[in-house]
Scaffold this motif. Structure first.
Motif, PDB file in Angstrom:
ATOM      1  N   GLY A 122       0.810  -1.213   0.000  1.00 30.17           N
ATOM      2  CA  GLY A 122       0.000   0.000   0.000  1.00 30.17           C
ATOM      3  C   GLY A 122       0.841   1.259   0.000  1.00 30.17           C
ATOM      4  N   GLU A 123       1.899   1.266   0.813  1.00 29.98           N
ATOM      5  CA  GLU A 123       2.732   2.468   0.852  1.00 29.98           C
ATOM      6  C   GLU A 123       3.483   2.665  -0.463  1.00 29.98           C
ATOM      7  N   ARG A 124       3.984   1.572  -1.033  1.00 28.49           N
ATOM      8  CA  ARG A 124       4.697   1.697  -2.313  1.00 28.49           C
ATOM      9  C   ARG A 124       3.780   2.240  -3.397  1.00 28.49           C
ATOM     10  N   LEU A 125       2.527   1.818  -3.391  1.00 27.38           N
ATOM     11  CA  LEU A 125       1.565   2.284  -4.383  1.00 27.38           C
ATOM     12  C   LEU A 125       1.383   3.800  -4.285  1.00 27.38           C
ATOM     13  N   ILE A 126       1.212   4.287  -3.059  1.00 27.28           N
ATOM     14  CA  ILE A 126       0.998   5.725  -2.872  1.00 27.28           C
ATOM     15  C   ILE A 126       2.253   6.507  -3.216  1.00 27.28           C
ATOM     16  N   ARG A 127       3.413   6.061  -2.749  1.00 28.61           N
ATOM     17  CA  ARG A 127       4.658   6.786  -3.019  1.00 28.61           C
ATOM     18  C   ARG A 127       5.003   6.807  -4.506  1.00 28.61           C
ATOM     19  N   ALA A 128       4.544   5.796  -5.242  1.00 31.43           N
ATOM     20  CA  ALA A 128       4.793   5.759  -6.681  1.00 31.43           C
ATOM     21  C   ALA A 128       3.840   6.666  -7.453  1.00 31.43           C
ATOM     22  N   GLY A 129       2.885   7.274  -6.742  1.00 33.96           N
ATOM     23  CA  GLY A 129       1.937   8.180  -7.392  1.00 33.96           C
ATOM     24  C   GLY A 129       0.893   7.479  -8.233  1.00 33.96           C
ATOM     25  N   GLN A 130       0.668   6.188  -7.939  1.00 34.46           N
ATOM     26  CA  GLN A 130      -0.318   5.440  -8.716  1.00 34.46           C
ATOM     27  C   GLN A 130      -1.741   5.825  -8.300  1.00 34.46           C
ATOM     28  N   SER A 131      -2.632   5.758  -9.254  1.00 36.46           N
ATOM     29  CA  SER A 131      -4.044   6.050  -8.980  1.00 36.46           C
ATOM     30  C   SER A 131      -4.645   4.905  -8.170  1.00 36.46           C
ATOM     31  N   TRP A 132      -5.482   5.236  -7.180  1.00 36.14           N
ATOM     32  CA  TRP A 132      -6.131   4.198  -6.395  1.00 36.14           C
ATOM     33  C   TRP A 132      -7.474   4.703  -5.892  1.00 36.14           C
ATOM     34  N   LYS A 133      -8.326   3.784  -5.544  1.00 38.16           N
ATOM     35  CA  LYS A 133      -9.658   4.120  -5.039  1.00 38.16           C
ATOM     36  C   LYS A 133     -10.105   3.017  -4.096  1.00 38.16           C
ATOM     37  N   TRP A 134     -10.703   3.415  -2.974  1.00 33.58           N
ATOM     38  CA  TRP A 134     -11.197   2.411  -2.028  1.00 33.58           C
ATOM     39  C   TRP A 134     -12.184   1.487  -2.725  1.00 33.58           C
ATOM     40  N   GLY A 135     -12.071   0.200  -2.401  1.00 27.35           N
ATOM     41  CA  GLY A 135     -13.004  -0.776  -2.950  1.00 27.35           C
ATOM     42  C   GLY A 135     -13.060  -2.000  -2.066  1.00 27.35           C
ATOM     43  N   MET A 136     -14.128  -2.769  -2.176  1.00 28.29           N
ATOM     44  CA  MET A 136     -14.325  -3.934  -1.313  1.00 28.29           C
ATOM     45  C   MET A 136     -13.213  -4.982  -1.458  1.00 28.29           C
ATOM     46  N   PHE A 137     -12.568  -5.008  -2.603  1.00 26.43           N
ATOM     47  CA  PHE A 137     -11.567  -6.046  -2.839  1.00 26.43           C
ATOM     48  C   PHE A 137     -10.177  -5.462  -3.079  1.00 26.43           C
ATOM     49  N   PHE A 138      -9.984  -4.208  -2.650  1.00 27.57           N
ATOM     50  CA  PHE A 138      -8.725  -3.515  -2.870  1.00 27.57           C
ATOM     51  C   PHE A 138      -7.696  -3.895  -1.805  1.00 27.57           C
TER      52      PHE A 138
END
Length: 320
Positions: A122-138
């Motif tokens: 999760g932290e790597r995803l955010i630091r990489a600037g990737q797009s994300w959105k809360w979801g039931m299976f995220f």
């Protein structure tokens, strides 16, 4: 005054204790001391305060000379010290058990949480600037409540890790050379089993055993295959307890779900394939890395040194 050689940087509180009674030659470089420099410095020393990065073997003991009385390791593990070689020369070897128990158990449980809840991903995803959105299976992870922790090596750190797991609602099984205190077993609800059963029933396996010939690659292809495919493996003991190549294959192919490592086979190198995998948490040997713990370790090593040089029994000698 005796000559005391300190092989690496340690907290000033420990150096102050040593300097109050002896002549101290302490390495102050930011990098580890070279082998050549170390062999030159130990000549004539009556005491060596060593870090786990330095190999204490026949070559070094020969370089020090027959007047050497004590080697004080600033670590609980002592696989860097040839203890029989020390004993054969009448040299006392000591370590620093106990003072790093809670800090290392904190890291072990931190790795358990990071691996099972995919916090590193999760932290790597955010630091990489990737797009994300809360979801039931995220980034779904795994809960710990009602699951089983398998502790390999139920000494002080293993017990402290088990206490944390118990507070999270986990069941405890353990494999160890001997039974633990019945009162502690009752407190933890811990059951002693053989390694094959521990691997088969555990949702998380946490390694806390000492390293030596008997535990080299204790966890290899067969042991990983014996684990649940939903299970996680955590190591805060010593890197070579795990066959890292086998672990990388197991993680890549889904033999186990994930892992958390604080120690590595060939530190500071990390097996290259592990760096490419998302389902493993990698931290650089931080088990005892708190100001309070590292200070306590160094001070205990200093007290061990001073005791031997006074002709007294050290607080924590290595007994094999």
């Amino acid at each position: 005054m005796s000559r005391v050689v300190v092989t690496g940087r340690i907290p000033e509180a420990a150096l102050d204790r040593l300097r109050a009674e002896h002549d101290v030659d302490a390495w102050t470089g930011t990098e580890s001391i070279s082998r050549e420099e170390l062999l030159a410095r130990v000549a004539g020393a009556e005491a060596i305060v060593s870090l786990l990065t330095e190999r204490i073997d026949d070559e070094l003991l020969d370089a020090a000379g027959p007047q050497l009385k004590v080697v004080s390791n600033v670590a609980v593990g002592y696989d860097n010290i040839d203890v029989p070689a020390c004993t054969g020369r009448g040299i006392t070897a000591t370590n620093t058990p106990g003072v790093l128990t809670e800090a290392t158990a904190d890291i072990a449980f931190g790795l358990i949480l990071m691996a099972t809840r995919r916090l590193g991903e999760g932290e790597r995803l955010i630091r990489a600037g990737q797009s994300w959105k809360w979801g039931m299976f995220f980034l779904l992870g795994s809960s710990l409540q009602g699951k089983t922790l398998g502790v390999v090596g139920m000494g002080g750190i293993g017990q402290a890790t088990a206490r944390r797991a118990k507070a999270f609602g986990m069941e405890i099984v353990y494999q160890s050379r001997s039974e633990i205190d019945p009162a502690i077993a009752a407190e933890l609800g811990a059951r002693r089993v053989e390694l094959d059963e521990l691997l088969a029933v555990s949702d998380v396996v946490s390694l806390h055993c000492p390293y030596g010939p008997a535990t080299h690659h204790l966890i290899g292809p067969e042991e990983l295959a014996a684990m649940k495919d939903t299970a996680y493996l955590v190591n805060t003991a010593r890197g070579p307890i795990i066959d890292e190549a086998a672990l990388a294959t197991a993680l890549r192919t889904g033999v186990i779900a994930g892992a958390g490592l604080d120690v590595f086979e060939k530190e500071p190198q990390v097996y290259p394939e592990l760096l490419e995998l998302e389902n493993v948490v990698l931290v650089p040997h931080l088990g005892s890395a708190t100001v309070e713990t590292r200070t306590a370790m160094a001070v205990l090593a200093a007290e061990n040194t001073l005791a031997v040089l006074r002709g007294e029994q050290p607080p924590t000698p290595i007994v094999k």
